[in-house]
Design a protein around this motif. Structure first.
Motif, PDB file in Angstrom:
ATOM      1  N   LYS A   1      -6.225  10.490   4.467  1.00 40.99           N
ATOM      2  CA  LYS A   1      -5.343   9.318   4.439  1.00 40.99           C
ATOM      3  C   LYS A   1      -5.748   8.365   3.322  1.00 40.99           C
ATOM      4  O   LYS A   1      -4.901   7.779   2.655  1.00 40.99           O
ATOM      5  CB  LYS A   1      -5.371   8.596   5.782  1.00 40.99           C
ATOM      6  CG  LYS A   1      -4.680   9.361   6.879  1.00 40.99           C
ATOM      7  CD  LYS A   1      -4.733   8.603   8.176  1.00 40.99           C
ATOM      8  CE  LYS A   1      -4.062   9.389   9.284  1.00 40.99           C
ATOM      9  NZ  LYS A   1      -4.090   8.673  10.554  1.00 40.99           N
TER      10      LYS A   1
ATOM     11  N   VAL B   1      -4.518   9.873   0.001  1.00 41.40           N
ATOM     12  CA  VAL B   1      -3.067   9.681  -0.128  1.00 41.40           C
ATOM     13  C   VAL B   1      -2.762   8.233  -0.488  1.00 41.40           C
ATOM     14  O   VAL B   1      -1.943   7.955  -1.370  1.00 41.40           O
ATOM     15  CB  VAL B   1      -2.320  10.104   1.154  1.00 41.40           C
ATOM     16  CG1 VAL B   1      -0.859   9.674   1.110  1.00 41.40           C
ATOM     17  CG2 VAL B   1      -2.425  11.602   1.351  1.00 41.40           C
ATOM     18  N   ARG B   2      -3.432   7.304   0.151  1.00 42.66           N
ATOM     19  CA  ARG B   2      -3.221   5.883  -0.137  1.00 42.66           C
ATOM     20  C   ARG B   2      -3.572   5.563  -1.594  1.00 42.66           C
ATOM     21  O   ARG B   2      -2.838   4.854  -2.271  1.00 42.66           O
ATOM     22  CB  ARG B   2      -4.048   5.035   0.831  1.00 42.66           C
ATOM     23  CG  ARG B   2      -3.686   3.585   0.816  1.00 42.66           C
ATOM     24  CD  ARG B   2      -4.279   2.776   1.957  1.00 42.66           C
ATOM     25  NE  ARG B   2      -5.636   3.139   2.316  1.00 42.66           N
ATOM     26  CZ  ARG B   2      -6.005   3.577   3.517  1.00 42.66           C
ATOM     27  NH1 ARG B   2      -5.126   3.694   4.481  1.00 42.66           N
ATOM     28  NH2 ARG B   2      -7.268   3.871   3.763  1.00 42.66           N
TER      29      ARG B   2
ATOM     30  N   GLN C   1       6.863  16.041  -0.957  1.00 41.82           N
ATOM     31  CA  GLN C   1       5.808  15.319  -0.247  1.00 41.82           C
ATOM     32  C   GLN C   1       5.597  13.940  -0.853  1.00 41.82           C
ATOM     33  O   GLN C   1       5.361  12.973  -0.138  1.00 41.82           O
ATOM     34  CB  GLN C   1       4.487  16.099  -0.292  1.00 41.82           C
ATOM     35  CG  GLN C   1       4.368  17.134   0.789  1.00 41.82           C
ATOM     36  CD  GLN C   1       4.431  16.506   2.167  1.00 41.82           C
ATOM     37  OE1 GLN C   1       5.502  16.228   2.693  1.00 41.82           O
ATOM     38  NE2 GLN C   1       3.306  16.282   2.777  1.00 41.82           N
TER      39      GLN C   1
ATOM     40  N   GLN D   1       5.945  10.618   1.387  1.00 46.12           N
ATOM     41  CA  GLN D   1       4.805   9.718   1.538  1.00 46.12           C
ATOM     42  C   GLN D   1       5.112   8.336   0.958  1.00 46.12           C
ATOM     43  O   GLN D   1       4.755   7.311   1.540  1.00 46.12           O
ATOM     44  CB  GLN D   1       3.566  10.302   0.837  1.00 46.12           C
ATOM     45  CG  GLN D   1       3.024  11.552   1.472  1.00 46.12           C
ATOM     46  CD  GLN D   1       2.267  11.283   2.757  1.00 46.12           C
ATOM     47  OE1 GLN D   1       1.954  10.152   3.105  1.00 46.12           O
ATOM     48  NE2 GLN D   1       1.956  12.343   3.467  1.00 46.12           N
TER      49      GLN D   1
ATOM     50  N   ASN E   1       7.590   6.466   3.187  1.00 48.52           N
ATOM     51  CA  ASN E   1       6.914   6.075   4.419  1.00 48.52           C
ATOM     52  C   ASN E   1       6.008   4.857   4.184  1.00 48.52           C
ATOM     53  O   ASN E   1       5.943   3.960   5.012  1.00 48.52           O
ATOM     54  CB  ASN E   1       6.099   7.252   4.955  1.00 48.52           C
ATOM     55  CG  ASN E   1       5.505   6.958   6.309  1.00 48.52           C
ATOM     56  OD1 ASN E   1       6.142   6.388   7.181  1.00 48.52           O
ATOM     57  ND2 ASN E   1       4.263   7.353   6.490  1.00 48.52           N
TER      58      ASN E   1
END
Length: 85
Positions: free
Chosen positions: A28, A31-32, A63, A67, A70
């Motif tokens: 996570k 990804v951030r 993706q 992402q 989101n």
């Protein structure tokens, strides 16, 4: 064999330490960080959305879109259009 087990133990300890410090799983966090980089590249305005995704570390465009939307509530294209007007 013993060194391999020791390596796994150290990796597990490292991950647990990471989780305690960062407050989230390492995936996570990665990804951030990729999304922050992508947003920065979007505002430069000279790269295609596809290039922004790949230069940010995403390997699949779908993706990246999922992402990004989101996290920020807008698609990359809409965010760029909204903030660069």
């Amino acid at each position: 064999m013993l060194s391999n087990e020791r390596g796994r133990c150290q990796a597990t300890r490292c991950f647990l330490g990471w989780r305690a410090q960062a407050g989230s799983q390492s995936h996570k966090f990665v990804v951030r960080m990729r999304l922050i980089r992508a947003r920065s590249l979007l505002f430069e305005g000279n790269l295609s959305i596809e290039n922004v995704a790949f230069q940010s570390g995403f390997t699949a465009l779908s993706q990246f879109y999922a992402q990004f939307r989101n996290a920020y509530g807008l698609t990359p294209r809409r965010m760029r259009a909204h903030y660069l007007c």
